[in-house]
Design an enzyme around this catalytic site. Structure first.
Site, PDB file in Angstrom:
ATOM      1  N   GLU A 276       0.890  -1.168   0.000  1.00 13.05           N
ATOM      2  CA  GLU A 276       0.000   0.000   0.000  1.00 13.05           C
ATOM      3  C   GLU A 276       0.921   1.210   0.000  1.00 13.05           C
ATOM      4  OE1 GLU A 276      -1.770   2.889   0.207  1.00 13.05           O
ATOM      5  OE2 GLU A 276      -2.136   2.650   2.359  1.00 13.05           O
TER       6      GLU A 276
ATOM      7  N   CYS B 272      -2.229   9.044   2.437  1.00 13.10           N
ATOM      8  CA  CYS B 272      -2.004   8.510   1.089  1.00 13.10           C
ATOM      9  C   CYS B 272      -3.194   8.802   0.187  1.00 13.10           C
ATOM     10  CB  CYS B 272      -1.682   7.030   1.137  1.00 13.10           C
ATOM     11  SG  CYS B 272      -2.761   6.061   2.163  1.00 13.10           S
TER      12      CYS B 272
HETATM   13  P1  NDP Z   1       8.883   5.197   4.506  1.00  9.82           P
HETATM   14  O1  NDP Z   1       8.147   4.584   3.413  1.00  9.82           O
HETATM   15  O2  NDP Z   1      10.378   5.188   4.444  1.00  9.82           O
HETATM   16  O3  NDP Z   1       8.463   4.504   5.890  1.00  9.82           O
HETATM   17  C1  NDP Z   1       7.336   3.686   6.049  1.00  9.82           C
HETATM   18  C2  NDP Z   1       7.733   2.416   6.780  1.00  9.82           C
HETATM   19  O4  NDP Z   1       8.582   1.627   5.957  1.00  9.82           O
HETATM   20  C3  NDP Z   1       8.524   2.664   8.062  1.00  9.82           C
HETATM   21  O5  NDP Z   1       8.213   1.645   8.997  1.00  9.82           O
HETATM   22  C4  NDP Z   1       9.949   2.532   7.600  1.00  9.82           C
HETATM   23  O6  NDP Z   1      10.829   2.232   8.633  1.00  9.82           O
HETATM   24  C5  NDP Z   1       9.794   1.371   6.653  1.00  9.82           C
HETATM   25  N1  NDP Z   1      10.841   1.219   5.664  1.00  9.82           N
HETATM   26  C6  NDP Z   1      11.373   2.169   4.880  1.00  9.82           C
HETATM   27  N2  NDP Z   1      12.310   1.628   4.071  1.00  9.82           N
HETATM   28  C7  NDP Z   1      12.361   0.311   4.367  1.00  9.82           C
HETATM   29  C8  NDP Z   1      13.145  -0.781   3.901  1.00  9.82           C
HETATM   30  N3  NDP Z   1      14.061  -0.626   2.966  1.00  9.82           N
HETATM   31  N4  NDP Z   1      12.938  -2.003   4.441  1.00  9.82           N
HETATM   32  C9  NDP Z   1      12.018  -2.173   5.413  1.00  9.82           C
HETATM   33  N5  NDP Z   1      11.250  -1.175   5.895  1.00  9.82           N
HETATM   34  C10 NDP Z   1      11.423   0.042   5.388  1.00  9.82           C
HETATM   35  O7  NDP Z   1       8.354   6.656   4.705  1.00  9.82           O
HETATM   36  P2  NDP Z   1       9.089   7.985   5.217  1.00  9.82           P
HETATM   37  O8  NDP Z   1       8.821   8.116   6.653  1.00  9.82           O
HETATM   38  O9  NDP Z   1      10.512   8.084   4.808  1.00  9.82           O
HETATM   39  O10 NDP Z   1       8.254   9.055   4.384  1.00  9.82           O
HETATM   40  C11 NDP Z   1       8.706   9.408   3.077  1.00  9.82           C
HETATM   41  C12 NDP Z   1       7.568   9.496   2.100  1.00  9.82           C
HETATM   42  O11 NDP Z   1       6.878   8.262   2.021  1.00  9.82           O
HETATM   43  C13 NDP Z   1       6.468  10.482   2.473  1.00  9.82           C
HETATM   44  O12 NDP Z   1       6.828  11.770   2.177  1.00  9.82           O
HETATM   45  C14 NDP Z   1       5.321   9.958   1.653  1.00  9.82           C
HETATM   46  O13 NDP Z   1       5.416  10.391   0.333  1.00  9.82           O
HETATM   47  C15 NDP Z   1       5.517   8.464   1.693  1.00  9.82           C
HETATM   48  N6  NDP Z   1       4.659   7.806   2.715  1.00  9.82           N
HETATM   49  C16 NDP Z   1       3.468   7.293   2.300  1.00  9.82           C
HETATM   50  C17 NDP Z   1       2.625   6.710   3.217  1.00  9.82           C
HETATM   51  C18 NDP Z   1       1.320   6.159   2.816  1.00  9.82           C
HETATM   52  O14 NDP Z   1       0.424   6.064   3.632  1.00  9.82           O
HETATM   53  N7  NDP Z   1       1.182   5.722   1.582  1.00  9.82           N
HETATM   54  C19 NDP Z   1       2.960   6.652   4.639  1.00  9.82           C
HETATM   55  C20 NDP Z   1       4.251   7.205   4.967  1.00  9.82           C
HETATM   56  C21 NDP Z   1       5.038   7.749   4.024  1.00  9.82           C
HETATM   57  P3  NDP Z   1      11.803   3.368   9.272  1.00  9.82           P
HETATM   58  O15 NDP Z   1      10.934   4.427   9.841  1.00  9.82           O
HETATM   59  O16 NDP Z   1      12.563   2.618  10.308  1.00  9.82           O
HETATM   60  O17 NDP Z   1      12.668   3.855   8.125  1.00  9.82           O
END
Ligand code: NDP
Length: 453
Positions: free
Chosen positions: A228, A262
């Protein structure tokens, strides 16, 4: 390694925690593995009783959860309380409806008897984001638990106490040990957990970047995954739209949760004949939003969850302006630690970040189009495909347009919302798989055909 959580309203360190050592991670996975046989073999009635108790535990802890969400990621108090209530309702919903979703489905063939049966898979890893730190977890967890699966959660690193409070509520509700576990781990450790044979599948909500990485590992391991990811939802305003309704929807959808949703409307695609009137009214309403302390009842716009997210958003805004977008409202960072005011960019066009990328904050992009046909073309001119809404005085016309949107959810004269009764998920680069409703509970199940000759 120590991880710090910074309160986005104050800029102060809120909490420090240590990442788990390998032996601690192993203990969580071992507990999950040990818990699966008992939990999956329980009757649906018995699992439903636990889900109802979880709903009650969430309701009784809504104040604690609200304060933690607000401190860790800056959510408005009112929005945080509503989020907890939504989670409790989802638990009650699945407790009441899972039996219907999971019953054997007879299928007529040439055999004596043939049917489809749904069986749980085992331990699912949930990688979850900070924007709805409780709801994102329960959107996956309520159906997963009713399905008979067990789960381990790797939450976003800025919401560790939200994860711990969820675990406490589940324990208090009588969920057997091991059925749900929290992993305080980094992304490398998460990849190792996904490679562990005790984990059978993964669900991720987050960015495209995170999705590529986690889905890549899942692919190498041939493990089922649900993705998602982000969205850049169109909000199509046709010339016959009810302006009051459309403006109210636009403000709620774009600026709720400080734009960090999102399925928020991000691209406002407005037919020329109504564009000036819509934009003027929208800007007037957005200008009234009051940025401030999320715990203060008078605040109507919270800060962003982290300062780096605010800075990244502003870079997208600046780059869009450099390419010709017109700042109509806001568009300059607030003096506070992570605040960004309600902002509107007009004349957004292809090639600008505001057109091509997701703006994850309180910035609305206005795209003016000639007519309905161009509105549909522009709405679909994106790599994303999560949701979209259409606003028209003629609901049948709105529906005709909605059906042409390449998205997982199209709403007419209403903002896109997740509703436990409707499947939720995206197409294109917004991901794949579905959460919620009947489709969501079947994602992490073995859909098994039984044939008796
Ligand atoms: P991320 O996508 O990096 O984080 C979401 C989750 O994924 C966190 O638990 C993060 O862990 C984890 N994650 C990230 N990279 C990895 C990986 N390589 N392997 C395993 N887990 C991972 O979001 P950000 O906080 O960096 O936000 C950046 C952008 O992402 C936002 O500006 C937005 O555009 C988008 N976003 C979209 C969402 C949605 O609902 N669709 C929700 C959040 C963000 P950790 O925090 O430890 O890095």
């Amino acid at each position: 390694m120590t991880v710090e959580t910074i309160n986005p309203a104050t800029g102060q360190v809120e909490y420090r925690h240590e990442l788990m050592a390998p032996a601690q991670v192993d203990a969580v996975l071992a507990a999950a593995q040990a818990a699966f046989p008992g939990w999956s073999q329980r009757s649906l009635e018995s699992r439903g009783e636990v889900l109802r108790a979880i709903a009650a535990a969430l309701r009784s802890r809504r104040g604690d959860l609200q304060q933690t969400m607000t401190a860790e990621m800056g959510k408005l108090r009112k929005e945080a309380l509503a989020e907890v209530d939504k989670c409790a309702d989802a638990c009650d919903y699945y407790a009441a409806h899972a039996a219907g979703y999971l019953q054997d489905q007879a299928i007529a063939t040439d055999g004596r008897r043939s049917y489809v049966r749904y069986e749980p898979l085992g331990c699912v890893l949930a990688v979850m984001p900070w924007n709805f730190p409780v709801w994102q977890v329960f959107r996956f967890l309520a159906p997963a638990l009713m399905a008979g699966n067990v789960a381990v959660l790797k939450h976003a690193s800025n919401v560790p106490r939200c994860a711990d409070l969820i675990a406490q509520a589940l324990e208090e509700a009588g969920l057997p040990p091991g059925v749900f576990g929290v992993l305080h781990i980094d992304n490398e450790q998460a990849a190792a957990v996904l490679r562990d044979p005790r984990v059978v599948a993964v669900t991720l909500t987050g960015s495209e970047r995170a999705g590529r990485s986690v889905a890549g590992t899942a692919g190498q391991q041939l493990k089922k995954c649900v993705m998602e990811l982000g969205g850049s939802d169109a909000f199509v305003v046709l010339e016959d739209a009810d302006l009051d309704q459309a403006v109210a929807g636009a403000v709620a959808s774009r600026f709720g949760n400080s734009g960090q949703t999102c399925i928020a409307a991000k691209r406002f695609i407005v037919v020329e004949a109504i564009a000036d009137r819509f934009v003027e009214r929208f800007a007037e309403a957005a200008a009234k939003l009051r940025l401030g302390d999320p715990d203060d009842a008078a605040t109507t716009l919270a800060p962003l969850a982290r300062q780096d997210l605010r800075d990244e958003l502003h870079k997208q805004v600046r780059d869009s302006i450099a390419k010709g977008a017109r700042p109509l409202l806001g568009c300059e960072p607030d003096a506070s630690y992570a605040g960004y005011p309600a902002s509107i960019l007009d004349a957004v066009a292809p090639g600008m970040p505001a057109y091509e990328e997701e703006l994850f904050g309180p910035v609305a992009s206005i795209l003016r189009v000639k007519d309905e046909a161009e509105a549909v073309r522009v709405a679909n001119d994106t790599t994303f495909g999560l949701g979209g809404s259409v606003w028209s005085g003629d609901p049948e016309r709105g529906e005709r347009v909605a059906r042409q949107l390449q998205v997982g959810a199209a709403f007419v004269n209403a903002i896109v919302r997740s509703d436990v009764r409707l499947p939720f998920g995206g197409t294109k680069r917004s991901g794949f798989g579905r959460e919620l409703a009947e489709h969501g509970i079947h994602e992490f199940m073995n859909i098994k055909s039984v044939y008796v000759a």
